[in-house]
Enzyme design. Structure first.
Site, PDB file in Angstrom:
ATOM      1  N   HIS A 270       1.218  -1.457   0.402  1.00 33.97           N
ATOM      2  CA  HIS A 270       0.076  -0.446   0.035  1.00 33.97           C
ATOM      3  C   HIS A 270       0.842   0.922  -0.598  1.00 33.97           C
ATOM      4  O   HIS A 270       0.678   2.208   1.157  1.00 33.97           O
ATOM      5  CB  HIS A 270      -1.057   0.001   0.870  1.00 33.97           C
ATOM      6  CG  HIS A 270      -2.037   1.028   1.672  1.00 33.97           C
ATOM      7  ND1 HIS A 270      -1.701   2.228   0.849  1.00 33.97           N
ATOM      8  CD2 HIS A 270      -3.317   0.469   2.124  1.00 33.97           C
ATOM      9  CE1 HIS A 270      -3.097   2.762   1.344  1.00 33.97           C
ATOM     10  NE2 HIS A 270      -3.598   1.647   1.673  1.00 33.97           N
TER      11      HIS A 270
ATOM     12  N   GLU B 123      -0.845   1.666  -5.442  1.00 31.36           N
ATOM     13  CA  GLU B 123      -0.332  -0.091  -4.582  1.00 31.36           C
ATOM     14  C   GLU B 123      -1.147  -1.200  -5.649  1.00 31.36           C
ATOM     15  O   GLU B 123      -1.350  -1.532  -6.598  1.00 31.36           O
ATOM     16  CB  GLU B 123      -1.886  -0.328  -3.865  1.00 31.36           C
ATOM     17  CG  GLU B 123      -1.714   0.945  -2.716  1.00 31.36           C
ATOM     18  CD  GLU B 123      -3.205   0.973  -1.955  1.00 31.36           C
ATOM     19  OE1 GLU B 123      -3.874  -0.417  -1.686  1.00 31.36           O
ATOM     20  OE2 GLU B 123      -3.761   2.439  -1.731  1.00 31.36           O
TER      21      GLU B 123
HETATM   22  C1  BG6 Z   1      -6.904   1.887   0.179  1.00 29.01           C
HETATM   23  C2  BG6 Z   1      -8.317   1.394   0.191  1.00 29.01           C
HETATM   24  O1  BG6 Z   1      -6.351   0.872  -0.176  1.00 29.01           O
HETATM   25  O2  BG6 Z   1      -6.565   2.018   1.415  1.00 29.01           O
HETATM   26  C3  BG6 Z   1      -9.500   2.426   0.900  1.00 29.01           C
HETATM   27  O3  BG6 Z   1      -9.603   1.534  -0.929  1.00 29.01           O
HETATM   28  C4  BG6 Z   1      -8.534   3.191   2.129  1.00 29.01           C
HETATM   29  O4  BG6 Z   1     -10.794   2.378   0.548  1.00 29.01           O
HETATM   30  C5  BG6 Z   1      -7.359   3.032   2.410  1.00 29.01           C
HETATM   31  O5  BG6 Z   1      -9.610   3.968   2.824  1.00 29.01           O
HETATM   32  C6  BG6 Z   1      -7.065   3.486   3.502  1.00 29.01           C
HETATM   33  O6  BG6 Z   1      -7.325   2.837   4.856  1.00 29.01           O
HETATM   34  P1  BG6 Z   1      -6.762   2.521   6.017  1.00 29.01           P
HETATM   35  O7  BG6 Z   1      -7.457   1.528   6.552  1.00 29.01           O
HETATM   36  O8  BG6 Z   1      -4.922   2.455   5.848  1.00 29.01           O
HETATM   37  O9  BG6 Z   1      -7.025   3.617   6.420  1.00 29.01           O
END
Ligand code: BG6
Length: 282
Positions: A160, A260
């Site tokens: 991510h 990502e």
């Molecule tokens: C992305 C998702 O990968 O991560 C989103 O598609 C999400 O929906 C974002 O809001 C951040 O996620 P988190 O759990 O780290 O706040």
């Protein structure tokens, strides 16, 4: 090689109760948290441009997932497929990892890590998980899942990456085409825009699988090479959502976009089979 005998890898701090490693060789400087097996930063020495964004308000004491760098999402991506009450993006980003080995070569320093356990609520596969982080002129992150059980298992994942941008509105994403699933619009399928600018909140699952994506920005263009993914996810929370996140500065959204490498459709592994999800950032 262990940490004690390493030239390139040092324990930078453990003040918050979490070990932060600094990796420095002739080519780059990187930082990693052993909580989450989480790369926090990567700066090649040839241009001294930090590639990853880390929130000033990121919580680094192991009490919650780290905002920025490269969170490891596993064994599911986003919400759990059938139990929405479980944590988004799985549980290994909220776990301590151990350093298995360090390898130092002229071109790169390679770390191998594993989470303390791969079992938790919401996943009953018998899996082994390993993260390899190669720090050289590029940063290469490889997540290997191996089915060590007797039954097939299915999992989802994402690397991510929060990519640093001086001003995200000046950036253009190149290399994506075809359709994407818009998570902000009930999953509607839409065509990828050209040129692809970041000018508002986005949460998009691109269902094409280009190997190469570029983030063009005036300060430092980046190249991303992916493999083992079934989707590329593009995410930026923009202003309102940034303000709602306690670990994000109000204007944080201006300084990054997440691109990502992800497995969003579920990948099924037969017993003894392995699968690798990889992203390289240059
Ligand atoms: C992305 C998702 O990968 O991560 C989103 O598609 C999400 O929906 C974002 O809001 C951040 O996620 P988190 O759990 O780290 O706040």
């Amino acid at each position: 090689m262990s940490l004690e005998h390493s030239q390139d890898v040092h324990l930078e701090s453990s003040d918050t109760g979490v070990d932060i490693l600094k990796i420095e060789n002739a080519h780059a400087i990187a930082r990693m948290s052993l909580f989450g097996g989480h790369v926090l930063g990567f700066m090649p020495k040839h241009d001294e441009q930090e590639r990853l964004w880390l929130s000033d308000k990121a919580v680094l004491d192991g009490s919650k997932a780290i905002r920025g760098g490269i969170p490891i999402c596993w064994p599911w991506f986003g919400d759990h497929p059938s139990q929405p009450e479980l944590p988004a993006h799985g549980y290994v980003r909220n776990q301590n990892w151990q350093l298995l080995s360090i390898d130092e070569a002229d071109e790169q320093t390679t770390l191998r890590l594993a989470p303390h356990t791969t079992l938790n609520e919401g996943f009953d596969g018998q899996a082994e998980l390993e993260l390899e982080v190669r720090v050289g002129r590029s940063l290469t992150v490889t997540l290997t899942t191996t089915n060590i059980g007797d039954n097939p298992l299915s999992y989802g994942a994402a690397l991510h990456s929060y990519l640093a941008a001086e001003d995200v509105t000046q950036c253009v994403i190149e290399g994506l085409s075809g359709d994407y699933k818009d998570k902000l619009d009930s999953g509607r399928i839409k065509p990828t825009p050209h040129p692809y600018r970041i000018s508002g909140e986005m949460d998009r699952v691109h269902l094409t699988m280009p190997e190469r994506v570029r983030l063009q920005s005036p300060a430092h263009p980046m190249q991303l090479l992916q493999s083992g993914h079934d989707s590329i996810v593009v995410w930026n929370p923009w202003s309102n959502k940034s303000q709602q996140m306690s670990d994000m500065p109000d204007n944080g959204y201006q300084c990054f976009v997440c691109i990502e490498a992800a497995v969003t459709q579920g990948y099924t592994l037969a017993p003894k089979q392995s699968h690798q999800l990889q992203q390289q950032i240059t």
